[in-house]
Write a protein that holds these residues in place. Structure first.
Motif, PDB file in Angstrom:
ATOM      1  N   GLN A  42       0.849  -1.200   0.000  1.00 43.61           N
ATOM      2  CA  GLN A  42       0.000   0.000   0.000  1.00 43.61           C
ATOM      3  C   GLN A  42       0.876   1.238   0.000  1.00 43.61           C
ATOM      4  O   GLN A  42       1.766   1.373   0.826  1.00 43.61           O
ATOM      5  CB  GLN A  42      -0.907   0.008   1.237  1.00 43.61           C
ATOM      6  CG  GLN A  42      -1.746   1.284   1.325  1.00 43.61           C
ATOM      7  CD  GLN A  42      -2.741   1.254   2.463  1.00 43.61           C
ATOM      8  OE1 GLN A  42      -3.752   0.584   2.391  1.00 43.61           O
ATOM      9  NE2 GLN A  42      -2.450   1.979   3.525  1.00 43.61           N
ATOM     10  N   ARG A  44       0.720   5.518  -0.023  1.00 42.02           N
ATOM     11  CA  ARG A  44      -0.183   6.612   0.315  1.00 42.02           C
ATOM     12  C   ARG A  44      -0.277   7.587  -0.858  1.00 42.02           C
ATOM     13  O   ARG A  44       0.734   7.889  -1.497  1.00 42.02           O
ATOM     14  CB  ARG A  44       0.359   7.319   1.566  1.00 42.02           C
ATOM     15  CG  ARG A  44      -0.431   8.522   2.036  1.00 42.02           C
ATOM     16  CD  ARG A  44      -1.656   8.113   2.827  1.00 42.02           C
ATOM     17  NE  ARG A  44      -2.661   9.152   2.807  1.00 42.02           N
ATOM     18  CZ  ARG A  44      -2.805  10.090   3.732  1.00 42.02           C
ATOM     19  NH1 ARG A  44      -2.017  10.102   4.770  1.00 42.02           N
ATOM     20  NH2 ARG A  44      -3.758  11.008   3.637  1.00 42.02           N
ATOM     21  N   TRP A  46      -1.562  11.508  -1.745  1.00 43.41           N
ATOM     22  CA  TRP A  46      -1.855  12.784  -1.076  1.00 43.41           C
ATOM     23  C   TRP A  46      -2.643  13.673  -2.033  1.00 43.41           C
ATOM     24  O   TRP A  46      -2.588  13.480  -3.248  1.00 43.41           O
ATOM     25  CB  TRP A  46      -0.542  13.466  -0.667  1.00 43.41           C
ATOM     26  CG  TRP A  46       0.273  12.637   0.261  1.00 43.41           C
ATOM     27  CD1 TRP A  46       1.230  11.727  -0.077  1.00 43.41           C
ATOM     28  CD2 TRP A  46       0.183  12.605   1.683  1.00 43.41           C
ATOM     29  NE1 TRP A  46       1.742  11.144   1.047  1.00 43.41           N
ATOM     30  CE2 TRP A  46       1.128  11.658   2.145  1.00 43.41           C
ATOM     31  CE3 TRP A  46      -0.591  13.285   2.625  1.00 43.41           C
ATOM     32  CZ2 TRP A  46       1.299  11.376   3.503  1.00 43.41           C
ATOM     33  CZ3 TRP A  46      -0.404  13.016   3.973  1.00 43.41           C
ATOM     34  CH2 TRP A  46       0.528  12.062   4.394  1.00 43.41           C
ATOM     35  N   PRO A  47      -3.349  14.653  -1.499  1.00 44.70           N
ATOM     36  CA  PRO A  47      -4.050  15.577  -2.397  1.00 44.70           C
ATOM     37  C   PRO A  47      -3.063  16.192  -3.388  1.00 44.70           C
ATOM     38  O   PRO A  47      -1.991  16.644  -3.007  1.00 44.70           O
ATOM     39  CB  PRO A  47      -4.617  16.641  -1.439  1.00 44.70           C
ATOM     40  CG  PRO A  47      -4.727  15.946  -0.119  1.00 44.70           C
ATOM     41  CD  PRO A  47      -3.598  14.974  -0.069  1.00 44.70           C
ATOM     42  N   ARG A 149      -4.953   6.205  -1.331  1.00 40.78           N
ATOM     43  CA  ARG A 149      -4.061   5.040  -1.402  1.00 40.78           C
ATOM     44  C   ARG A 149      -4.101   4.352  -2.758  1.00 40.78           C
ATOM     45  O   ARG A 149      -5.075   4.458  -3.503  1.00 40.78           O
ATOM     46  CB  ARG A 149      -4.411   4.024  -0.330  1.00 40.78           C
ATOM     47  CG  ARG A 149      -5.757   3.377  -0.554  1.00 40.78           C
ATOM     48  CD  ARG A 149      -5.984   2.250   0.403  1.00 40.78           C
ATOM     49  NE  ARG A 149      -7.159   1.488   0.024  1.00 40.78           N
ATOM     50  CZ  ARG A 149      -7.361   0.227   0.347  1.00 40.78           C
ATOM     51  NH1 ARG A 149      -6.473  -0.401   1.063  1.00 40.78           N
ATOM     52  NH2 ARG A 149      -8.447  -0.395  -0.035  1.00 40.78           N
TER      53      ARG A 149
ATOM     54  N   VAL B 137      -8.121  17.792   4.314  1.00 39.34           N
ATOM     55  CA  VAL B 137      -8.478  16.721   3.368  1.00 39.34           C
ATOM     56  C   VAL B 137      -7.434  15.610   3.425  1.00 39.34           C
ATOM     57  O   VAL B 137      -7.759  14.417   3.429  1.00 39.34           O
ATOM     58  CB  VAL B 137      -8.626  17.287   1.941  1.00 39.34           C
ATOM     59  CG1 VAL B 137      -8.726  16.167   0.925  1.00 39.34           C
ATOM     60  CG2 VAL B 137      -9.861  18.169   1.861  1.00 39.34           C
ATOM     61  N   ALA B 138      -6.148  15.994   3.497  1.00 35.95           N
ATOM     62  CA  ALA B 138      -5.093  14.972   3.576  1.00 35.95           C
ATOM     63  C   ALA B 138      -5.295  14.101   4.815  1.00 35.95           C
ATOM     64  O   ALA B 138      -5.163  12.876   4.750  1.00 35.95           O
ATOM     65  CB  ALA B 138      -3.728  15.637   3.609  1.00 35.95           C
ATOM     66  N   ALA B 139      -5.623  14.731   5.941  1.00 33.63           N
ATOM     67  CA  ALA B 139      -5.804  13.959   7.177  1.00 33.63           C
ATOM     68  C   ALA B 139      -7.030  13.052   7.086  1.00 33.63           C
ATOM     69  O   ALA B 139      -7.003  11.902   7.518  1.00 33.63           O
ATOM     70  CB  ALA B 139      -5.930  14.905   8.370  1.00 33.63           C
ATOM     71  N   LEU B 141      -8.366  11.698   4.499  1.00 35.73           N
ATOM     72  CA  LEU B 141      -8.253  10.606   3.520  1.00 35.73           C
ATOM     73  C   LEU B 141      -7.148   9.606   3.875  1.00 35.73           C
ATOM     74  O   LEU B 141      -6.785   8.770   3.055  1.00 35.73           O
ATOM     75  CB  LEU B 141      -8.017  11.175   2.117  1.00 35.73           C
ATOM     76  CG  LEU B 141      -9.179  11.993   1.550  1.00 35.73           C
ATOM     77  CD1 LEU B 141      -8.844  12.497   0.144  1.00 35.73           C
ATOM     78  CD2 LEU B 141     -10.471  11.194   1.517  1.00 35.73           C
ATOM     79  N   ASP B 142      -6.640   9.695   5.085  1.00 36.13           N
ATOM     80  CA  ASP B 142      -5.632   8.729   5.531  1.00 36.13           C
ATOM     81  C   ASP B 142      -6.225   7.316   5.437  1.00 36.13           C
ATOM     82  O   ASP B 142      -7.233   7.013   6.080  1.00 36.13           O
ATOM     83  CB  ASP B 142      -5.257   9.057   6.989  1.00 36.13           C
ATOM     84  CG  ASP B 142      -4.225   8.093   7.552  1.00 36.13           C
ATOM     85  OD1 ASP B 142      -3.954   7.068   6.914  1.00 36.13           O
ATOM     86  OD2 ASP B 142      -3.715   8.385   8.644  1.00 36.13           O
ATOM     87  N   PRO B 143      -5.621   6.442   4.644  1.00 35.83           N
ATOM     88  CA  PRO B 143      -6.233   5.117   4.450  1.00 35.83           C
ATOM     89  C   PRO B 143      -6.227   4.247   5.698  1.00 35.83           C
ATOM     90  O   PRO B 143      -6.922   3.238   5.757  1.00 35.83           O
ATOM     91  CB  PRO B 143      -5.364   4.485   3.354  1.00 35.83           C
ATOM     92  CG  PRO B 143      -4.094   5.236   3.366  1.00 35.83           C
ATOM     93  CD  PRO B 143      -4.394   6.608   3.856  1.00 35.83           C
ATOM     94  N   ASP B 144      -5.433   4.604   6.701  1.00 37.12           N
ATOM     95  CA  ASP B 144      -5.374   3.774   7.903  1.00 37.12           C
ATOM     96  C   ASP B 144      -6.419   4.147   8.946  1.00 37.12           C
ATOM     97  O   ASP B 144      -6.449   3.557  10.035  1.00 37.12           O
ATOM     98  CB  ASP B 144      -3.974   3.862   8.534  1.00 37.12           C
ATOM     99  CG  ASP B 144      -2.918   3.241   7.629  1.00 37.12           C
ATOM    100  OD1 ASP B 144      -3.273   2.310   6.881  1.00 37.12           O
ATOM    101  OD2 ASP B 144      -1.772   3.701   7.642  1.00 37.12           O
ATOM    102  N   ARG B 177     -14.918   8.791   0.255  1.00 35.51           N
ATOM    103  CA  ARG B 177     -14.707   7.591   1.082  1.00 35.51           C
ATOM    104  C   ARG B 177     -16.032   7.194   1.730  1.00 35.51           C
ATOM    105  O   ARG B 177     -16.206   7.313   2.953  1.00 35.51           O
ATOM    106  CB  ARG B 177     -13.682   7.879   2.205  1.00 35.51           C
ATOM    107  CG  ARG B 177     -12.248   8.035   1.780  1.00 35.51           C
ATOM    108  CD  ARG B 177     -11.537   6.694   1.587  1.00 35.51           C
ATOM    109  NE  ARG B 177     -11.741   5.730   2.630  1.00 35.51           N
ATOM    110  CZ  ARG B 177     -10.964   5.593   3.711  1.00 35.51           C
ATOM    111  NH1 ARG B 177      -9.938   6.400   3.878  1.00 35.51           N
ATOM    112  NH2 ARG B 177     -11.192   4.656   4.597  1.00 35.51           N
TER     113      ARG B 177
END
Lengths: 365, 545
Positions: A42, A44, A46-47, A149, B137-139, B141-144, B177
């Motif tokens: 995986q 990551r 980012w925008p 991701r 937005v970055a925070a 969309l954190d996949p974890d 999401r």
């Protein structure tokens, strides 16, 4: 804390005899982590990042995967009217933004991605500038792609480690030490290792790390790494970025932890098997080294009772578990379940049998 | 003792041949198993074992049976069908991760209390009052992430304005999401947040006291989508330990306090005869929290408790390795390493306990120590860790749940079953660690010596206690003693009286009398700090190599 059952004298056991209980004591020992077949990696997003592949696509090593800007700038755009075609995560038309007045942040070549439209009718966007390309370090298939991701199912064997640093790299594998518990000295790293992934044994010091990076080694796989030295690498990278110097991708993967840690035997066997084959990839973000398909997985040469000492006296020794020893008081005042382990003799040492705490063992077969 | 009605049983049906059964506590670092069977008319703990996570559970159970059979053949007759014996199980899972999205600092603090006190790890926060859309937005969309947690602090005009700033962000994240659950505190404050994936929670400033089964069910993660658990529907050990403690409190008609420090979090619970009064589950109170791998400040807070002589970088790496492989290297220095980490973890848990306070925190008449971290240090070191990490003037007897029975027994859905079992098992399950007496708060007794008189069947001692020190009295398990304390100035044990007499009981760790400050004052300079800690630890580790 465990209390040993009280036994009548005729049933008592001496420390040399196995305790009553299951005879196959190896079942109490967790299996050492081994290679994973076709592991998922995986990465990551980012925008402002742009995926250059789609879900389901097959990718090869070196194939562009993601376009990532070197610089991201936030852009607020007051909206006129009620545009209905604004979708969060979608790219905005750069031409329209370039012709609008008062938008000095946007330059030709930039990409602008909408984050969302605020309640005050201001569109919040990110300007992606100076694109770089993230290449796929592995061959595989994109199995998931979505906001935040991208997941690539790599073809081959994966070895996972707890510590990763740097950027994904690809290179041929060179075993730099004679055994998994040896240390790689700076003087042992020569120019022949440029572009390669170097297996560095139990650890390597900052001098060896610096030398490896300076001569162009692509990556390091080792048992342990000192956290302070990773901080020093971070600081070095930061200085280079501040000076606008491009840094060459470099990766470190520690397979067993921090400090001096021997490479786990099953991982070592697998790495040795892969060292004569195709290039391997180190993907620090996924904390994994990916070995080419066809690498013989480790484990075949070990019997079920083969165990390795992972901590304490005799760390990295491999022996045979011959029975459980019950609860044993250890230095420090703790009581731990133990096992009788027989270690093979060497030129300087005879065969020995000793009690090792069960928590300090891992099973190889 | 099957699973809750309507749910699939989490163990095989009870066999008809025997009433013997197993308890299994699946921890994130280790697994503890016990064999319990009726003996002379009551249930007794016959054998117990522990192994690192990953060991074969069936091998551990078989070993218990064979060990008992080797000692007392025929006691468990018939043993051939042990695989069908009932199993009481509980499991501890790693914490879930949420991002805090709140209108203001106040709402974020309340949200941190609500979720952080129920075992969630909050990875960051997005505030309406300081909103940066790119970072937000970055925070989000954190996949974890396992969920977004959303809160406001009321419905004032300012709060409504801040809410209006966050709603478009949340809508955009939900559009991208849709699988990410939204935990909305006080859903009345967020009327537009509804639909699939939106879970209503009470307002973030709701009190934490007691148990809320519906909220606990949701926040334990059972009702949220996520990676499939290999352990199926086993009850959450951190949640059900409260039921065991409450049953014990009813049985003994006393207020019972329990503290559990493990690899993936810490629990503190106080229950009285009326039930659980307060329960707190804190991910950051793990022996070495995951965040310590990357956050030097958190790690320094742990390393600061260590008396091991090593260069700071190597020592920090040993604590990091304790996070990565918690079961390794327990002997020798490893016990001291764990002792330091345990004191720091108890300190973090105590800080969260006081932080959630909306009045005086409830205090137990006795303290039960549970979890893998306590099992990995000698009893006197466990007592010292409690004295260091949970500082409060007074006397408290300490017990150790050495077989980790409280979780599995708490998984019994029927209170009557729990009570019957705990009545029988009380003596076997709780190992007396000793008593800790913290004499004063440092303002009165800290300056002048206090007199200590201890009388027991074994001996009578009279000691002048120097301020700022620890005194260890060797008092064997189960031995009662009469203790008199006399302060030269001011009160002792947090009372106004200068002279106090009380009954205490001994344990594996003896009686620890503590005249240090409350809270502890430790020097900033590492060498001085270590010298002071070494002096305090000397009576504890003195006999150890």
């Amino acid at each position: 804390m465990e209390r040993t059952p009280v036994m009548s004298p005729e049933r008592s056991v001496t420390p040399q005899q196995p305790m009553p209980g299951v005879s196959d004591g190896w079942r109490f020992v967790p299996l050492a982590p081994g290679p994973l077949l076709d592991p998922d990696l995986q990465l990551r997003l980012w925008p402002g990042d742009r995926a250059l592949v789609s879900q389901g696509d097959a990718v090869g090593p070196g194939q562009p995967l993601v376009e990532r800007p070197r610089e991201r700038v936030r852009l607020d755009i007051p909206l006129r009217g009620e545009p209905t075609d604004l979708v969060p995560g979608a790219e905005l038309d750069i031409e329209q933004l370039l012709t609008a007045r008062g938008r000095p942040q946007v330059r030709p070549g930039d990409r602008v991605t909408l984050l969302y439209v605020g309640a005050d009718r201001v569109a919040h966007a990110v300007v992606a500038r100076e694109p770089t390309t993230i290449l796929s370090p592995v061959a595989g298939t994109v199995v998931a792609l979505g906001p935040g991701r991208i997941v690539v199912r790599a073809t081959g064997l994966g070895l996972r480690g707890p510590v990763g640093w740097g950027r994904p790299v690809l290179g041929r594998l060179i075993i730099g030490v004679a055994g998994p518990d040896e240390e790689l000295r700076a003087s042992a790293i020569d120019i022949g290792a440029a572009g390669a992934i170097l297996v560095a044994g139990a650890r390597l010091d900052i001098e060896a790390l610096t030398r490896a990076r300076a001569i162009g080694v692509a990556g390091i796989v080792c048992g342990g790494v000192v956290a302070r030295e990773l901080r020093q690498l971070d600081e070095s990278d930061e200085r280079q970025r501040a000076a606008l110097h491009a840094t060459t991708p470099f990766a470190i993967l520690a397979l067993d932890g921090f400090g001096r840690r021997p490479i786990p035997v099953r991982a070592w066997d697998t790495l040795v098997a892969a060292s004569t084959g195709d290039p391997v990839a180190v993907v620090p973000e996924a904390r994994m080294v990916v070995l080419p398909p066809g690498t013989a997985p480790a484990g075949g040469r070990w019997t079920q009772d083969a165990v390795r000492v992972t901590a304490g006296e005799g760390t990295a020794s491999v022996g045979r578990l011959v029975g459980l020893a019950g609860t044993v008081r250890r230095p420090g005042g703790t009581y731990l379940p133990g096992a009788h382990v027989v270690f093979p003799g060497t030129v300087d040492r005879p065969v020995r049998r000793t009690v090792v705490p069960l928590p300090d063992l891992e099973r190889l077969g | 003792m099957t699973g809750p009605s309507g749910s699939p049983g989490y163990h095989e049906p009870v066999s008809t041949g025997t009433l013997a059964f197993f308890t299994i506590d699946h921890g994130t670092a280790s697994t503890a198993v016990s064999l319990i069977a009726p003996l002379e008319g009551r249930f007794r703990l016959l054998a117990t074992g522990i192994a690192p996570h990953g060991a074969e559970v069936d091998a551990m159970l078989e070993d218990l049976v064979l060990r008992v059979e080797a000692v007392e053949p025929g006691l468990l007759d018939p043993v051939a069908g042990w695989r069908r014996w009932a199993r009481l199980e509980s499991v501890t899972r790693g914490p879930r991760r949420a991002l805090c999205v709140a209108t203001s600092e106040r709402a974020a603090t309340d949200l941190r209390r609500l979720l952080g006190g129920r075992g969630w790890r909050l990875t960051g926060r997005v505030l309406g009052s300081q909103l940066d859309p790119l970072d937000a937005v970055a925070a989000c969309l954190d996949p974890d992430l396992d969920a977004l947690a959303v809160a406001a602090a009321g419905r004032s005009d300012e709060e409504q304005r801040l809410r209006a700033r966050l709603l478009p962000l949340l809508a955009a994240v939900r559009a991208q999401r849709p699988d990410l659950p939204l935990l909305v505190c006080g859903p009345g404050d967020w009327p537009t947040l509804e639909g699939p994936g939106v879970h209503a929670l009470p307002p973030a400033d709701a009190p934490l006291d007691g148990d809320d089964p519906v909220l606990d069910e949701l926040l334990s993660g059972a009702a949220l989508p996520g990676p499939a658990d290999t352990d199926g529907e086993l009850p959450d050990g951190r949640r059900v330990i409260g039921a065991s403690v409450a049953t014990l409190a009813q049985l003994l008609d006393r207020r019972i306090e329990a503290v559990d420090i493990g690899h993936s979090g810490g629990v503190r619970v106080v229950a009285g005869p009326g039930g659980v009064e307060r329960r707190l589950v804190v991910a950051d109170a793990a022996l070495v929290p995951e965040e310590a791998l990357d956050h030097d400040e958190l790690l320094e807070g742990i390393v600061g408790w260590s008396t091991l002589r090593a260069d700071p970088a190597s020592l920090a790496d040993r604590f990091r390795n304790l996070r990565i492989a918690p079961w390794r290297d327990v002997a020798g220095d490893g016990a001291r390493l764990r002792s330091a980490a345990l004191r720091a973890a108890l300190g973090r848990l105590d800080e969260a306990w006081r932080d959630t306070d909306r009045g005086a925190p409830p205090v137990g008449d006795m303290l039960i120590c549970a979890g893998g971290a306590f099992a990995a240090v000698p009893p006197p070191a466990a007592a010292l860790a409690v004295a260091d990490g949970m500082r409060r003037p007074g006397a408290r007897p300490l017990f150790l749940d050495h077989a980790r029975l409280l979780g599995p027994i708490g998984a019994l859905p029927d209170d009557g079953d729990r009570r019957r079992l705990l009545v029988d098992l009380l003596d076997d399950a709780l190992l007396p660690l000793g008593s800790v007496v913290i004499v004063g708060d440092g303002r009165s007794t800290g300056r002048t010596p206090a007199m200590l008189r201890v009388s027991s069947r074994l001996a009578r001692q009279e000691v002048e206690l120097a301020p700022g020190g620890l005194h260890l009295v060797d008092l064997p398990p189960g031995m009662p003693a009469h203790l008199e304390l006399e302060g030269r100035e001011g009160g002792v044990l947090g009372l106004r009286s200068r002279r106090v007499a009380l009954e205490v009981s001994g344990g594996l760790g003896g009686l620890l009398v503590d005249t240090r400050d409350v809270p502890l004052r430790l020097p900033d300079r590492p060498e001085r700090r270590r010298a002071l800690l070494e002096a305090w630890e000397r009576p504890i580790w003195g006999a150890e190599p």
